[in-house]
Motif scaffolding. Structure first.
Motif, short mmCIF file in Angstrom:
data_model
loop_
_atom_site.label_atom_id
_atom_site.label_comp_id
_atom_site.label_asym_id
_atom_site.label_seq_id
_atom_site.Cartn_x
_atom_site.Cartn_y
_atom_site.Cartn_z
N ALA A 1 1.15 15.92 5.82
CA ALA A 1 0.53 16.00 4.50
C ALA A 1 0.11 14.62 4.01
O ALA A 1 0.84 13.64 4.14
CB ALA A 1 1.48 16.64 3.50
N ALA A 2 -1.10 14.56 3.42
CA ALA A 2 -1.60 13.31 2.85
C ALA A 2 -1.71 13.46 1.33
O ALA A 2 -1.71 14.57 0.80
CB ALA A 2 -2.97 12.98 3.44
N ALA A 3 -1.79 12.32 0.66
CA ALA A 3 -1.99 12.31 -0.79
C ALA A 3 -3.17 11.40 -1.06
O ALA A 3 -3.04 10.28 -1.53
CB ALA A 3 -0.75 11.83 -1.52
N TYR A 4 -4.37 11.90 -0.71
CA TYR A 4 -5.57 11.07 -0.82
C TYR A 4 -5.95 10.82 -2.28
O TYR A 4 -5.81 11.70 -3.14
CB TYR A 4 -6.76 11.72 -0.10
N ALA A 5 -6.43 9.62 -2.53
CA ALA A 5 -7.03 9.25 -3.81
C ALA A 5 -8.11 8.22 -3.51
O ALA A 5 -8.02 7.52 -2.49
CB ALA A 5 -5.99 8.68 -4.77
N PRO A 6 -9.14 8.11 -4.34
CA PRO A 6 -10.19 7.12 -4.07
C PRO A 6 -9.67 5.70 -3.88
O PRO A 6 -10.28 4.91 -3.16
CB PRO A 6 -11.08 7.23 -5.32
N GLU A 7 -8.52 5.37 -4.50
CA GLU A 7 -7.95 4.04 -4.33
C GLU A 7 -7.57 3.75 -2.89
O GLU A 7 -7.46 2.59 -2.49
CB GLU A 7 -6.72 3.86 -5.23
N ALA B 1 0.83 -1.21 0.00
CA ALA B 1 0.00 0.00 0.00
C ALA B 1 0.86 1.26 0.00
O ALA B 1 0.53 2.26 -0.64
CB ALA B 1 -0.93 0.00 1.21
N LEU B 2 1.99 1.23 0.72
CA LEU B 2 2.92 2.35 0.68
C LEU B 2 3.47 2.57 -0.72
O LEU B 2 3.57 3.70 -1.20
CB LEU B 2 4.09 2.08 1.65
N ALA B 3 3.80 1.47 -1.39
CA ALA B 3 4.33 1.58 -2.74
C ALA B 3 3.28 2.09 -3.72
O ALA B 3 3.61 2.74 -4.71
CB ALA B 3 4.85 0.22 -3.20
N ALA B 4 2.01 1.81 -3.43
CA ALA B 4 0.94 2.25 -4.33
C ALA B 4 0.69 3.74 -4.21
O ALA B 4 0.14 4.36 -5.13
CB ALA B 4 -0.34 1.48 -4.02
N ASN B 5 1.08 4.36 -3.09
CA ASN B 5 0.84 5.78 -2.89
C ASN B 5 2.10 6.41 -2.29
O ASN B 5 2.12 6.84 -1.14
CB ASN B 5 -0.36 5.99 -1.96
N PRO B 6 3.17 6.49 -3.08
CA PRO B 6 4.47 6.94 -2.54
C PRO B 6 4.49 8.39 -2.10
O PRO B 6 5.39 8.79 -1.36
CB PRO B 6 5.43 6.70 -3.71
N GLY B 7 3.51 9.20 -2.51
CA GLY B 7 3.53 10.61 -2.14
C GLY B 7 2.85 10.93 -0.83
O GLY B 7 2.79 12.10 -0.43
N CYS B 8 2.32 9.91 -0.14
CA CYS B 8 1.58 10.17 1.09
C CYS B 8 2.52 10.19 2.29
O CYS B 8 2.93 9.14 2.80
CB CYS B 8 0.49 9.13 1.28
N HIS B 9 2.87 11.37 2.77
CA HIS B 9 3.72 11.50 3.95
C HIS B 9 3.01 10.98 5.19
O HIS B 9 3.65 10.44 6.10
CB HIS B 9 4.10 12.97 4.17
N ARG B 10 1.70 11.13 5.22
CA ARG B 10 0.94 10.73 6.41
C ARG B 10 1.07 9.23 6.65
O ARG B 10 1.39 8.79 7.76
CB ARG B 10 -0.53 11.13 6.25
N ARG B 11 0.83 8.45 5.61
CA ARG B 11 0.92 6.99 5.78
C ARG B 11 2.36 6.58 6.07
O ARG B 11 2.60 5.69 6.89
CB ARG B 11 0.40 6.29 4.54
N ALA B 12 3.31 7.19 5.38
CA ALA B 12 4.71 6.83 5.59
C ALA B 12 5.12 7.04 7.05
O ALA B 12 5.78 6.18 7.66
CB ALA B 12 5.61 7.65 4.67
N LEU B 13 4.71 8.18 7.63
CA LEU B 13 5.09 8.47 9.01
C LEU B 13 4.37 7.56 9.99
O LEU B 13 4.99 7.00 10.91
CB LEU B 13 4.78 9.93 9.33
N LEU B 14 3.06 7.37 9.81
CA LEU B 14 2.31 6.54 10.74
C LEU B 14 2.76 5.09 10.69
O LEU B 14 2.88 4.42 11.73
CB LEU B 14 0.81 6.65 10.44
N ASP B 15 3.02 4.58 9.50
CA ASP B 15 3.51 3.20 9.38
C ASP B 15 4.93 3.09 9.93
O ASP B 15 5.28 2.10 10.58
CB ASP B 15 3.47 2.74 7.93
#
Length: 373
Positions: free
Chosen positions: A290-296, A24-38
Motif C-alpha cells: 500500500a502507498a500513500a501518494y500525495a503531490p508532495e 522523506a519517510l518522516a514526511a509521509n509516515p503512512g506510506c507502507h511502500r516507501r517504508a518497506l522498500l527503504d
C-alpha cells in the motif's frame, strides 16, 4: 527479518539510508511502500526506471557549484562567520567570538566507523573544553531497522555551555528574512534526523552536553551570496521522525504480508544468463504494498510518478493533495465526490456531503449570474 528483506531486494547491494531518505519517510509516515522498500535497501530509482516511470532527482551542475561555493564562504576563516551568525541569532548577551575563540577539530579517519568514532570523540573533547567549536561535515550513525545509517550534516557547532547545534546550509534564497516554506520544512525534517543521531552521541558524552532542538538554517540573503541565518525549531519534526523510525522496525510485518514469491529484484536467471524481470511482474510486486501518494512525493520519492499514475487510474482523491483528502472523509474517489456534490449519492446528513452540495449550489448561482451579465 534481514533474510526476508534480502530476498525481496535480491543479490544487489542494499542502498544505504541517508538523512534525505529518512526525512522523506518522516514526511509521509503512512506510506507502507516507501517504508518497506527503504527498509529492504531497494534501489527505488532503478526500480522506477524498470517500471517506465523514472523521476529526475538532483541538482544541476550550476546549482551544485553555487552551493559548494556558498558553503565554503559560510565556513571561511575557521567558521568565524558561521559562529557569528549563530551567536547573533542566540542574542544571549555574551561577547561575540572571534576567529581565535573557535576550535575546528580534525575529523579525518578511515572508513565510516572510524569517522563516526572520531566525530564522537571530537564532540566530547569540545564539550569538555568549554569553548566554541565547529565540526565541519561530521559523520553520525543512527540505527535504523537494526542496521546503522551514516549521516553527514553540513556542520555541528559546540557551544561553550555544552550545547550542540545542527547547521543546515542551503542554496535557496532567504528574501526579506523569509524563505520558501516547503523548502524550510524539508530542511527542518533533515535537521531533525541529525538531531536524533546526535542525541545518541550525547548520551555517552559529558553530563552537560545537550543537543539543542533549534537548528541553524543558513541561506543566501536575497539574491546575493551573502549568508543570512535563522533558528528553526525542529521539535515537531523530531517527534515525527522518532515515530516513523520506530515504525520501520515493523517492516518485517509488511514483508510477511506480501504474497509468496514477491520480489523487487530487477533481474532473473534465464539459462545461466541475466535477464530483466518483466515490467508487469515488477509492477505487481510494487502494487502489492500500500502507498500513500500525495503531490508532495514528486519532490522526495523516486517512485512518485508510478504512484501518481496508479492514483489517477483509481480516481483516488489523494492525487489532489493531503489537505483535500483529509477534508473529504469517507469519499475516496473523485467521482464519488462529484456525485455527492450533484446530489446523486451520499448521506445528506454527512457534513462533508452537505458542504459539497452547498458549494455546488453557490457555483451554479455564480455561473447563472455571470451568464445574465
Amino acid at each position: 527479518m534481514r533474510q526476508r528483506l534480502a530476498e525481496l531486494r535480491g543479490p544487489a547491494a542494499p542502498v544505504p539510508l541517508d538523512a534525505r531518505a529518512l526525512a522523506a519517510l518522516a514526511a509521509n509516515p503512512g506510506c507502507h511502500r516507501r517504508a518497506l522498500l527503504d527498509g529492504a535497501g531497494v534501489d527505488k530509482g532503478a526500480l522506477a526506471r524498470a517500471l517506465g516511470a523514472p523521476a529526475a532527482f538532483g541538482q544541476s551542475q550550476f546549482a551544485f557549484v553555487r552551493g559548494h561555493s556558498f558553503e565554503a564562504r559560510v565556513k571561511a576563516d575557521g567558521g568565524a562567520e558561521l559562529i557569528r551568525l549563530l551567536h547573533e541569532r542566540l542574542a544571549d548577551g555574551t561577547p561575540v567570538p572571534g576567529p581565535d575563540d573557535v576550535d575546528v577539530p580534525d575529523l579525518s579517519a578511515a572508513g565510516p566507523e572510524g569517522r563516526t568514532a572520531r566525530t564522537a570523540l571530537a564532540l566530547r573533547e569540545a564539550t569538555a573544553a568549554g569553548r566554541w567549536a565547529l565540526l565541519d561535515h561530521p559523520l553520525l550513525a543512527l540505527t535504523v531497522g537494526g542496521t546503522p545509517a551514516y549521516l553527514e550534516p553540513d556542520a555541528v557547532v559546540v557551544h561553550p555551555d555544552g550545547g550542540w547545534t545542527v547547521v543546515e546550509i542551503k542554496s535557496f534564497a532567504m528574501i526579506d528574512g523569509a524563505a520558501d516554506s516547503a523548502k524550510v520544512g524539508a530542511a527542518a525534517r533533515q535537521a531533525a534526523v541529525y538531531v536524533l543521531a546526535l542525541e545518541g552521541v550525547a548520551e555517552h558524552a559529558a553530563e552537560h552536553a545537550a543537543v539543542r532542538h533549534r537548528a541553524l538554517l543558513v541561506c543566501p540573503r536575497n539574491f546575493s551570496n551573502v549568508p543570512a541565518a535563522a533558528l528553526v525549531d525542529v521539535r515537531k519534526q523530531l517527534s515525527t521522525t522518532r515515530r516513523q523510525l520506530a515504525r520501520l522496525t515493523q517492516v518485517a510485518d509488511l514483508a510477511a504480508a506480501l504474497p509468496e514469491g514477491t520480489t523487487f529484484d530487477l533481474c532473473l536467471a534465464d539459462d545461466g544468463r541475466t535477464a530483466t524481470r518483466p515490467e508487469k511482474e515488477l509492477a505487481a510486486a510494487v502494487d502489492a504494498v500500500a502507498a500513500a501518494y500525495a503531490p508532495e512525493c514528486l519532490a522526495a520519492c523516486e517512485l512518485a510518478f508510478h504512484c501518481r499514475a496508479r492514483a489517477r487510474e483509481a480516481d483516488a482523491v489523494q492525487a489532489l493533495g493531503r489537505a483535500v483528502r483529509s477534508e473529504l472523509g469517507s469519499l475516496t474517489t473523485v467521482e464519488s465526490v462529484l456525485a455527492a456534490a450533484r446530489g446523486e449519492a451520499g448521506d445528506p446528513g454527512d457534513p462533508t456531503v452537505a458542504a459539497l452540495r452547498r458549494a455546488q449550489a453557490l457555483r451554479a448561482e455564480a455561473l447563472a449570474g455571470a451568464a445574465c451579465r
